[in-house]
Design a protein around this motif. Structure first.
Motif, mmCIF file in Angstrom:
data_model
loop_
_atom_site.group_PDB
_atom_site.id
_atom_site.type_symbol
_atom_site.label_atom_id
_atom_site.label_comp_id
_atom_site.label_asym_id
_atom_site.label_seq_id
_atom_site.Cartn_x
_atom_site.Cartn_y
_atom_site.Cartn_z
ATOM 1 N N LYS A 142 0.968 -1.164 0.147
ATOM 2 C CA LYS A 142 0.013 0.154 -0.231
ATOM 3 C C LYS A 142 0.995 1.328 -0.106
ATOM 4 N N ILE A 143 1.832 1.135 0.889
ATOM 5 C CA ILE A 143 2.766 2.392 0.820
ATOM 6 C C ILE A 143 3.358 2.431 -0.568
ATOM 7 N N LEU A 144 3.840 1.887 -1.175
ATOM 8 C CA LEU A 144 4.602 1.635 -2.465
ATOM 9 C C LEU A 144 3.825 2.090 -3.361
ATOM 10 N N HIS A 145 2.569 1.697 -3.285
ATOM 11 C CA HIS A 145 1.568 2.194 -4.376
ATOM 12 C C HIS A 145 1.152 3.598 -4.164
ATOM 13 N N ILE A 146 1.066 4.180 -3.045
ATOM 14 C CA ILE A 146 1.000 5.620 -2.639
ATOM 15 C C ILE A 146 2.195 6.418 -3.110
ATOM 16 N N ILE A 147 3.430 5.916 -2.930
ATOM 17 C CA ILE A 147 4.436 6.803 -3.074
ATOM 18 C C ILE A 147 4.672 6.529 -4.818
ATOM 19 N N LYS A 201 9.582 2.833 9.242
ATOM 20 C CA LYS A 201 10.206 1.418 9.250
ATOM 21 C C LYS A 201 9.954 0.929 7.706
ATOM 22 N N LEU A 202 8.545 0.974 7.256
ATOM 23 C CA LEU A 202 8.573 0.234 5.938
ATOM 24 C C LEU A 202 8.879 0.978 4.788
ATOM 25 N N MET A 203 9.101 2.438 4.719
ATOM 26 C CA MET A 203 9.638 3.090 3.845
ATOM 27 C C MET A 203 11.098 2.964 3.690
ATOM 28 N N ASN A 204 11.809 2.933 4.947
ATOM 29 C CA ASN A 204 13.195 2.380 4.994
ATOM 30 C C ASN A 204 13.452 1.123 4.175
ATOM 31 N N ARG A 205 12.658 0.389 4.634
ATOM 32 C CA ARG A 205 12.886 -1.276 4.065
ATOM 33 C C ARG A 205 12.845 -1.158 2.358
ATOM 34 N N LEU A 206 11.853 -0.560 2.131
ATOM 35 C CA LEU A 206 11.710 -0.273 0.507
ATOM 36 C C LEU A 206 13.002 0.372 0.249
ATOM 37 N N TRP A 207 13.241 1.390 0.565
ATOM 38 C CA TRP A 207 14.699 2.192 0.445
ATOM 39 C C TRP A 207 15.986 1.028 0.347
ATOM 40 N N ILE A 264 13.842 5.891 -3.467
ATOM 41 C CA ILE A 264 15.089 6.670 -3.376
ATOM 42 C C ILE A 264 14.685 7.923 -2.211
ATOM 43 N N LYS A 265 15.973 7.952 -1.582
ATOM 44 C CA LYS A 265 15.705 8.537 -0.289
ATOM 45 C C LYS A 265 16.583 9.871 -0.312
ATOM 46 N N ILE A 266 15.970 11.084 -0.241
ATOM 47 C CA ILE A 266 16.555 12.409 -0.279
ATOM 48 C C ILE A 266 16.636 12.826 1.137
ATOM 49 N N GLN A 267 17.841 13.029 1.489
ATOM 50 C CA GLN A 267 18.234 13.582 2.707
ATOM 51 C C GLN A 267 18.024 14.774 3.062
ATOM 52 N N SER A 268 16.952 15.333 3.647
ATOM 53 C CA SER A 268 16.671 16.614 3.691
ATOM 54 C C SER A 268 15.742 16.694 4.968
ATOM 55 N N LEU A 322 11.006 9.169 -2.792
ATOM 56 C CA LEU A 322 10.461 9.052 -4.190
ATOM 57 C C LEU A 322 10.560 7.616 -4.926
ATOM 58 N N SER A 323 9.825 7.480 -5.808
ATOM 59 C CA SER A 323 9.689 5.953 -6.284
ATOM 60 C C SER A 323 10.683 5.725 -7.340
ATOM 61 N N ARG A 324 11.611 4.860 -7.099
ATOM 62 C CA ARG A 324 12.569 4.733 -8.026
ATOM 63 C C ARG A 324 12.065 3.927 -9.497
ATOM 64 N N GLY A 325 10.997 3.218 -9.391
ATOM 65 C CA GLY A 325 10.637 2.852 -10.529
ATOM 66 C C GLY A 325 9.753 3.726 -11.562
ATOM 67 N N ILE A 326 9.138 4.738 -10.791
ATOM 68 C CA ILE A 326 8.528 5.661 -11.651
ATOM 69 C C ILE A 326 9.543 6.550 -12.271
ATOM 70 N N LEU A 327 10.564 6.830 -11.737
ATOM 71 C CA LEU A 327 11.710 7.747 -12.040
ATOM 72 C C LEU A 327 12.467 7.383 -13.126
#
Length: 74
Positions: free
Chosen positions: A6-11, A47-53, A59-63, A69-74
Protein backbone atom coordinates in the motif's frame (compact mmCIF):
# COMPACT_ATOMS: atom_id res chain seq x y z
CA UNK A 1 -3.14 -5.38 0.15
CA UNK A 2 -0.34 -5.46 2.69
CA UNK A 3 0.86 -2.23 4.31
CA UNK A 4 4.19 -2.46 2.48
CA UNK A 5 2.45 -2.76 -0.90
CA UNK A 6 0.00 0.00 0.00
CA UNK A 7 2.78 2.43 0.90
CA UNK A 8 4.73 1.63 -2.28
CA UNK A 9 1.57 2.13 -4.34
CA UNK A 10 0.90 5.51 -2.70
CA UNK A 11 4.48 6.69 -3.28
CA UNK A 12 4.31 5.51 -6.91
CA UNK A 13 1.11 7.51 -7.47
CA UNK A 14 2.36 10.62 -5.68
CA UNK A 15 5.64 10.53 -7.62
CA UNK A 16 3.69 10.26 -10.89
CA UNK A 17 1.52 13.24 -9.87
CA UNK A 18 4.62 15.30 -9.06
CA UNK A 19 6.16 14.48 -12.44
CA UNK A 20 2.93 15.28 -14.30
CA UNK A 21 2.50 18.55 -12.42
CA UNK A 22 6.17 19.48 -12.82
CA UNK A 23 6.45 19.82 -9.02
CA UNK A 24 9.11 17.18 -8.39
CA UNK A 25 11.44 19.76 -6.83
CA UNK A 26 8.84 20.71 -4.20
CA UNK A 27 7.38 17.28 -3.47
CA UNK A 28 6.69 16.52 0.21
CA UNK A 29 6.58 12.73 0.34
CA UNK A 30 7.77 12.40 3.91
CA UNK A 31 6.83 9.76 6.48
CA UNK A 32 4.07 11.84 8.08
CA UNK A 33 2.30 12.56 4.79
CA UNK A 34 2.55 8.97 3.56
CA UNK A 35 1.42 7.55 6.92
CA UNK A 36 -1.68 9.76 6.81
CA UNK A 37 -2.54 8.66 3.28
CA UNK A 38 -1.96 4.99 4.13
CA UNK A 39 -3.77 5.19 7.47
CA UNK A 40 -0.87 3.73 9.46
CA UNK A 41 1.24 4.99 12.36
CA UNK A 42 4.11 7.28 11.30
CA UNK A 43 6.71 5.06 12.99
CA UNK A 44 5.49 1.98 11.15
CA UNK A 45 5.38 3.88 7.87
CA UNK A 46 8.97 5.02 8.44
CA UNK A 47 10.15 1.45 9.05
CA UNK A 48 8.39 0.22 5.91
CA UNK A 49 9.68 3.08 3.77
CA UNK A 50 13.24 2.47 4.95
CA UNK A 51 12.79 -1.22 4.11
CA UNK A 52 11.62 -0.31 0.62
CA UNK A 53 14.62 2.02 0.28
CA UNK A 54 17.05 -0.75 1.31
CA UNK A 55 15.42 -3.09 -1.21
CA UNK A 56 15.95 -0.49 -3.95
CA UNK A 57 12.31 0.44 -4.56
CA UNK A 58 12.59 4.01 -3.25
CA UNK A 59 14.98 6.91 -3.51
CA UNK A 60 15.69 8.63 -0.21
CA UNK A 61 16.52 12.34 -0.29
CA UNK A 62 18.32 13.42 2.86
CA UNK A 63 16.64 16.69 3.74
CA UNK A 64 14.50 17.83 6.61
CA UNK A 65 12.14 16.05 6.56
CA UNK A 66 13.52 13.11 4.60
CA UNK A 67 11.69 12.77 1.26
CA UNK A 68 11.08 9.49 -0.58
CA UNK A 69 10.44 9.03 -4.30
CA UNK A 70 9.62 5.96 -6.36
CA UNK A 71 12.69 4.62 -8.14
CA UNK A 72 10.51 2.64 -10.57
CA UNK A 73 8.52 5.70 -11.67
CA UNK A 74 11.58 7.92 -12.05
Amino acid sequence: MKRLEKILHIIDEETQKAIAGNTLDTVTLDTLYISQLAGVDRTNASKLMNRLWREGSLIKIQSHPVVYLSRGIL
